[in-house]
Design a protein around this motif. Structure first.
Motif, PDB file in Angstrom:
ATOM      1  N   ARG A   4      27.447  51.552  10.085  1.00 42.28           N
ATOM      2  CA  ARG A   4      26.027  51.890   9.948  1.00 42.28           C
ATOM      3  C   ARG A   4      25.256  51.010  10.933  1.00 42.28           C
ATOM      4  NH1 ARG A   4      25.481  51.140   5.006  1.00 42.28           N
ATOM      5  NH2 ARG A   4      25.525  53.315   4.347  1.00 42.28           N
ATOM      6  N   ILE A   5      24.354  51.644  11.674  1.00 41.24           N
ATOM      7  CA  ILE A   5      23.495  50.950  12.626  1.00 41.24           C
ATOM      8  C   ILE A   5      22.072  51.095  12.093  1.00 41.24           C
ATOM      9  CG2 ILE A   5      22.714  50.822  15.024  1.00 41.24           C
ATOM     10  CD1 ILE A   5      25.424  52.474  15.624  1.00 41.24           C
ATOM     11  N   SER A   6      21.399  49.978  11.833  1.00 36.41           N
ATOM     12  CA  SER A   6      20.064  49.989  11.236  1.00 36.41           C
ATOM     13  C   SER A   6      19.070  49.266  12.124  1.00 36.41           C
ATOM     14  CB  SER A   6      20.085  49.275   9.873  1.00 36.41           C
ATOM     15  OG  SER A   6      21.115  49.747   9.053  1.00 36.41           O
ATOM     16  N   TRP A   7      17.825  49.744  12.110  1.00 40.85           N
ATOM     17  CA  TRP A   7      16.710  49.114  12.817  1.00 40.85           C
ATOM     18  C   TRP A   7      15.474  49.360  11.972  1.00 40.85           C
ATOM     19  CZ3 TRP A   7      19.330  53.440  14.077  1.00 40.85           C
ATOM     20  CH2 TRP A   7      18.623  54.636  14.187  1.00 40.85           C
ATOM     21  N   GLY A  10      14.677  53.079  11.042  1.00 42.23           N
ATOM     22  CA  GLY A  10      15.687  54.018  10.568  1.00 42.23           C
ATOM     23  C   GLY A  10      17.097  53.467  10.644  1.00 42.23           C
ATOM     24  N   ASN A  11      18.051  54.367  10.442  1.00 41.46           N
ATOM     25  CA  ASN A  11      19.464  53.992  10.556  1.00 41.46           C
ATOM     26  C   ASN A  11      20.281  55.246  10.804  1.00 41.46           C
ATOM     27  OD1 ASN A  11      21.008  54.897   7.919  1.00 41.46           O
ATOM     28  ND2 ASN A  11      19.001  54.129   7.251  1.00 41.46           N
ATOM     29  N   VAL A  12      21.494  55.033  11.265  1.00 41.94           N
ATOM     30  CA  VAL A  12      22.415  56.136  11.540  1.00 41.94           C
ATOM     31  C   VAL A  12      23.827  55.622  11.259  1.00 41.94           C
ATOM     32  CG1 VAL A  12      22.694  55.583  14.005  1.00 41.94           C
ATOM     33  CG2 VAL A  12      22.968  57.942  13.237  1.00 41.94           C
ATOM     34  N   THR A  13      24.704  56.523  10.875  1.00 39.81           N
ATOM     35  CA  THR A  13      26.108  56.150  10.723  1.00 39.81           C
ATOM     36  C   THR A  13      26.892  56.723  11.896  1.00 39.81           C
ATOM     37  OG1 THR A  13      26.615  58.080   9.356  1.00 39.81           O
ATOM     38  CG2 THR A  13      25.993  56.042   8.201  1.00 39.81           C
ATOM     39  N   SER A 101      31.548  58.713  17.731  1.00 39.60           N
ATOM     40  CA  SER A 101      30.272  59.413  17.851  1.00 39.60           C
ATOM     41  C   SER A 101      29.410  59.182  16.620  1.00 39.60           C
ATOM     42  CB  SER A 101      30.490  60.901  18.087  1.00 39.60           C
ATOM     43  OG  SER A 101      31.216  61.446  17.015  1.00 39.60           O
ATOM     44  N   LEU A 102      28.094  59.333  16.842  1.00 38.65           N
ATOM     45  CA  LEU A 102      27.147  59.227  15.747  1.00 38.65           C
ATOM     46  C   LEU A 102      27.303  60.430  14.833  1.00 38.65           C
ATOM     47  CD1 LEU A 102      23.940  58.100  17.679  1.00 38.65           C
ATOM     48  CD2 LEU A 102      25.572  56.663  16.447  1.00 38.65           C
ATOM     49  N   ASP A 103      27.052  60.227  13.548  1.00 37.85           N
ATOM     50  CA  ASP A 103      27.057  61.312  12.571  1.00 37.85           C
ATOM     51  C   ASP A 103      25.626  61.850  12.520  1.00 37.85           C
ATOM     52  OD1 ASP A 103      29.723  60.522  11.943  1.00 37.85           O
ATOM     53  OD2 ASP A 103      28.951  59.048  10.521  1.00 37.85           O
ATOM     54  N   GLY A 104      25.458  63.148  12.726  1.00 37.74           N
ATOM     55  CA  GLY A 104      24.115  63.713  12.658  1.00 37.74           C
ATOM     56  C   GLY A 104      23.396  63.681  13.992  1.00 37.74           C
ATOM     57  N   ASP A 105      22.069  63.770  13.941  1.00 31.82           N
ATOM     58  CA  ASP A 105      21.236  63.911  15.128  1.00 31.82           C
ATOM     59  C   ASP A 105      21.037  62.581  15.845  1.00 31.82           C
ATOM     60  OD1 ASP A 105      19.411  64.644  17.057  1.00 31.82           O
ATOM     61  OD2 ASP A 105      17.752  64.932  15.655  1.00 31.82           O
ATOM     62  N   VAL A 118      18.536  44.905  15.388  1.00 30.89           N
ATOM     63  CA  VAL A 118      19.518  45.942  15.068  1.00 30.89           C
ATOM     64  C   VAL A 118      20.650  45.280  14.293  1.00 30.89           C
ATOM     65  CG1 VAL A 118      21.137  47.628  16.026  1.00 30.89           C
ATOM     66  CG2 VAL A 118      18.991  47.194  17.191  1.00 30.89           C
ATOM     67  N   ARG A 119      21.067  45.927  13.215  1.00 28.31           N
ATOM     68  CA  ARG A 119      22.197  45.417  12.430  1.00 28.31           C
ATOM     69  C   ARG A 119      23.293  46.473  12.441  1.00 28.31           C
ATOM     70  NH1 ARG A 119      23.904  41.937   8.368  1.00 28.31           N
ATOM     71  NH2 ARG A 119      25.124  42.921   6.704  1.00 28.31           N
ATOM     72  N   VAL A 120      24.528  46.014  12.637  1.00 25.98           N
ATOM     73  CA  VAL A 120      25.689  46.908  12.615  1.00 25.98           C
ATOM     74  C   VAL A 120      26.633  46.374  11.555  1.00 25.98           C
ATOM     75  CG1 VAL A 120      27.567  47.944  13.950  1.00 25.98           C
ATOM     76  CG2 VAL A 120      25.439  47.303  15.098  1.00 25.98           C
ATOM     77  N   GLU A 121      27.070  47.266  10.658  1.00 25.84           N
ATOM     78  CA  GLU A 121      27.983  46.849   9.594  1.00 25.84           C
ATOM     79  C   GLU A 121      29.013  47.921   9.333  1.00 25.84           C
ATOM     80  OE1 GLU A 121      25.421  46.212   6.192  1.00 25.84           O
ATOM     81  OE2 GLU A 121      24.313  48.010   6.682  1.00 25.84           O
ATOM     82  N   LEU A 122      30.160  47.504   8.833  1.00 27.16           N
ATOM     83  CA  LEU A 122      31.207  48.449   8.435  1.00 27.16           C
ATOM     84  C   LEU A 122      30.801  49.106   7.125  1.00 27.16           C
ATOM     85  CD1 LEU A 122      34.623  46.636   9.004  1.00 27.16           C
ATOM     86  CD2 LEU A 122      33.900  48.806  10.006  1.00 27.16           C
ATOM     87  N   ILE A 123      31.116  50.374   6.972  1.00 31.70           N
ATOM     88  CA  ILE A 123      30.909  51.074   5.706  1.00 31.70           C
ATOM     89  C   ILE A 123      32.267  51.141   5.036  1.00 31.70           C
ATOM     90  CG2 ILE A 123      30.260  53.247   4.617  1.00 31.70           C
ATOM     91  CD1 ILE A 123      28.475  53.800   7.065  1.00 31.70           C
TER      92      ILE A 123
END
Length: 125
Positions: A4-7, A10-13, A101-105, A118-123
């Motif tokens: 997961r990448i968060s700012w 928003g965020n994206v997986t 690749s990113l999931d979604g748009d 920006v934070r990046v973490e394992l899901i």
């Protein structure tokens, strides 16, 4: 492997290739916090991870590709043209290791501002 990448806005997986040596090195460094940089329609940020360029590294990728820029020890997340693109392609600064690749748009990355934390973490699966 999912991250997961968060700012602030928003965020994206993203789904990464668990067999990629670069993805494995990145996973060992997570969670991490960095400061976002923008370059055209690309977000990138330092990871503190140093890896070699893989043999299948690419400079032109699809929007939403999760790439690792070995020249800058950074994750590169293109969602549209960069200043060196030809037409609508996503052209990275130099060949990058492709991790997944990113999931979604991928267009949600347009809400990232230069300097955003920006934070990046394992899901966990």
């Amino acid at each position: 492997m999912q991250i997961r990448i968060s700012w602030p806005a928003g965020n994206v997986t993203a789904s990464l290739d668990a067999d990629s040596p670069t993805a494995q090195a990145l996973a060992k460094a997570l969670p991490l916090t960095s400061s976002a940089c923008t370059w055209g329609e690309e977000v990138y940020f330092d990871t503190g991870v140093a890896v070699s360029r893989e043999t299948d590294a690419r400079q032109v990728v699809e929007p939403g590709t999760v790439a690792f820029w070995t020249d800058g020890d950074a994750l590169a997340l293109p969602y549209g043209p960069t200043p060196i693109s030809r037409g609508d392609e996503c052209r990275l600064a130099s060949p990058c290791n492709v991790l997944g690749s990113l999931d979604g748009d991928a267009g949600v990355l347009a809400t990232v501002r230069d300097g955003d934390p920006v934070r990046v973490e394992l899901i966990d699966d």
